[in-house]
Design a protein around this motif. Structure first.
Motif, PDB file in Angstrom:
ATOM      1  N   LYS A 317       0.832  -1.204   0.000  1.00 37.48           N
ATOM      2  CA  LYS A 317       0.000   0.000   0.000  1.00 37.48           C
ATOM      3  C   LYS A 317       0.869   1.256   0.000  1.00 37.48           C
ATOM      4  CE  LYS A 317      -4.052   1.989   2.240  1.00 37.48           C
ATOM      5  NZ  LYS A 317      -5.069   1.828   3.319  1.00 37.48           N
ATOM      6  N   GLN A 318       1.964   1.230   0.768  1.00 36.52           N
ATOM      7  CA  GLN A 318       2.866   2.382   0.787  1.00 36.52           C
ATOM      8  C   GLN A 318       3.510   2.593  -0.584  1.00 36.52           C
ATOM      9  OE1 GLN A 318       5.416   2.723   4.512  1.00 36.52           O
ATOM     10  NE2 GLN A 318       4.466   0.730   4.896  1.00 36.52           N
ATOM     11  N   GLU A 320       2.147   1.901  -3.440  1.00 39.99           N
ATOM     12  CA  GLU A 320       1.143   2.463  -4.344  1.00 39.99           C
ATOM     13  C   GLU A 320       1.068   3.978  -4.211  1.00 39.99           C
ATOM     14  OE1 GLU A 320      -2.472   0.517  -3.380  1.00 39.99           O
ATOM     15  OE2 GLU A 320      -1.862  -1.439  -4.176  1.00 39.99           O
ATOM     16  N   ASN A 321       1.328   4.473  -2.995  1.00 36.76           N
ATOM     17  CA  ASN A 321       1.251   5.914  -2.742  1.00 36.76           C
ATOM     18  C   ASN A 321       2.568   6.631  -3.003  1.00 36.76           C
ATOM     19  OD1 ASN A 321      -1.435   5.629  -1.880  1.00 36.76           O
ATOM     20  ND2 ASN A 321      -0.780   5.133   0.214  1.00 36.76           N
TER      21      ASN A 321
END
Length: 410
Positions: A317-318, A320-321
């Motif tokens: 998730k990190q 992706e950001n």
């Protein structure tokens, strides 16, 4: 891995010649510090004892035990033994076998008791790593009382005849050979043009805080083409700037960035973070950071590459950001043990499909041991890691600037 106690036998003669020449060049009333990062008395107290006897009446050893209040030290040794290549211990020169007597010389042992009382070797200080979380250091301060006479010796004359050479030694601590110094380019500090131009793009890529002292960075070439970018303290920068024409600086600074083999050499990604300088940049670099979980840390430390499919959902998730650009990433994890928090920070390269951590084998072993993984398992992990690295033809430790891995393909 090539170090052994016998190296001190060769180093002692070099150190003695350097210190002797320093005393000769010192002005009457002047002070000279003799300091090493070794705890071996052959390189420390034996040198001091020899100097005090050679220049007896012309120099004195200054008591510095009270000069640095708050610094934990112990006095210099007045009794010691010496150790050979295979860790054999000799308490006196008489115990040294004949085949070793050309290496282990009498002046490496403590002088007689009556001479020791005159020398006051206890005025030297030793700093032990476990006393205040430092490196190990030995320090002695000499004061020159009056003009000294030149010391004539075969070694001294030889060293003066060959000022452009240095002495090296083999694994046995013997068999001197001489090698020419490598000519180094001078250090160049970042100027305003570098900071507002070349550095600006790098700064935006890593989200560097404006308070970062970019003017303390330097290279040996133009800033936008240097192989390595180093960082020094402000005080050291002033010393270098004021003495660039008077002193030849061979090596200094902490390496912050290393140029890679990306095809576009001017690309901001062509500079990767160095693990050596991560402690300096950590609080200033705000982008390209991920907080990993324990299993991520184990995976990163156990393999040369970790594919994105094998990282935790939190890390995915990190990612992706984060900017999708290839380049260095700062990985952080905090180990909590016995009411203590131990931060682990290391650099990894974000490739197209995997991470590659820039962590040495010794650091990997240490981090894994902090996770309470038993030593046999750690050794198995490192053995498998070595096989992976050989298979991918990758160097295991960063810094081989003449053999940089082509990490854009990872």
């Amino acid at each position: 891995k090539k170090w052994n106690p016998g190296h001190a036998f060769s180093l002692q003669s070099i150190q003695l010649r350097i210190a002797t020449r320093g005393i000769q060049l010192l002005a009457p009333g002047g002070l000279m510090v003799y300091s090493t990062c070794s705890m071996n008395p052959v390189e420390n107290e034996s040198i001091v004892a020899q100097l005090l006897q050679t220049f007896e009446g012309h120099i004195s050893l200054v008591d510095i035990s009270d000069k640095l209040p708050g610094l934990q030290t112990i006095p210099g040794l007045t009794k010691w033994c010496i150790m050979g290549k295979n860790k054999e211990v000799y308490n006196s020169y008489e115990e040294v076998p004949p085949h070793m007597q050309s290496l282990a010389r009498p002046n490496m042992f403590p002088p007689s008791q009556d001479i020791l009382e005159r020398l006051h070797l206890e005025r030297c200080i030793r700093l032990l790593p476990h006393h205040q979380n430092t490196g190990a250091f030995f320090v002695a301060l000499f004061r020159k009382l009056d003009k000294t006479v030149e010391v004539s010796s075969t070694q001294e004359e030889t060293s003066q005849k060959r000022p452009a050479e240095e002495i090296t030694f083999n694994e046995d601590g013997a068999n001197f050979k001489r090698a020419r110094y490598h000519r180094e380019n001078p250090f160049i500090f970042f100027n305003e043009k570098d900071i507002t131009g070349f550095w600006q793009e790098i700064s935006e890529f890593f989200g560097v805080d404006p308070s970062f002292p970019a003017d303390q960075m330097m290279t040996r070439h133009a800033a936008d083409s240097g192989r390595n970018i180093y960082f020094v303290s402000d005080s050291l920068k002033q010393i270098v700037t004021l003495n660039q024409d008077r002193i030849k600086f061979i090596n200094m600074g902490v390496r912050l960035l290393v140029r890679t083999d990306l095809r576009n050499d001017k690309d901001k990604r062509s500079l990767r973070l160095s693990q050596e300088g991560i402690a300096i940049v950590n609080k200033y670099f705000t982008k390209r950071r991920i907080v990993i979980e324990e299993q991520d840390l184990i995976n990163f430390l156990s393999h040369a590459f970790t594919h994105y499919a094998n990282v935790s959902q939190s890390v995915q998730k990190q990612l992706e950001n984060m900017s999708q650009d290839l380049g260095s990433t700062i990985c952080t994890f905090t180990i909590k043990q016995h009411n203590l928090e131990v931060p682990i920070i290391f650099v990894a390269w974000r490739g197209r499909s995997s991470f590659r951590p820039f962590v040495s084998h010794s650091s990997r072993k240490f981090y894994l041991s902090l996770l309470n993984i038993d030593h046999s398992t750690i050794n198995d992990i490192i053995e498998k890691l070595t096989i992976e690295e050989k298979a991918s033809n990758e160097p295991r430790i960063e810094g081989k600037t003449n053999n940089e891995p082509k990490i854009e393909d990872s």
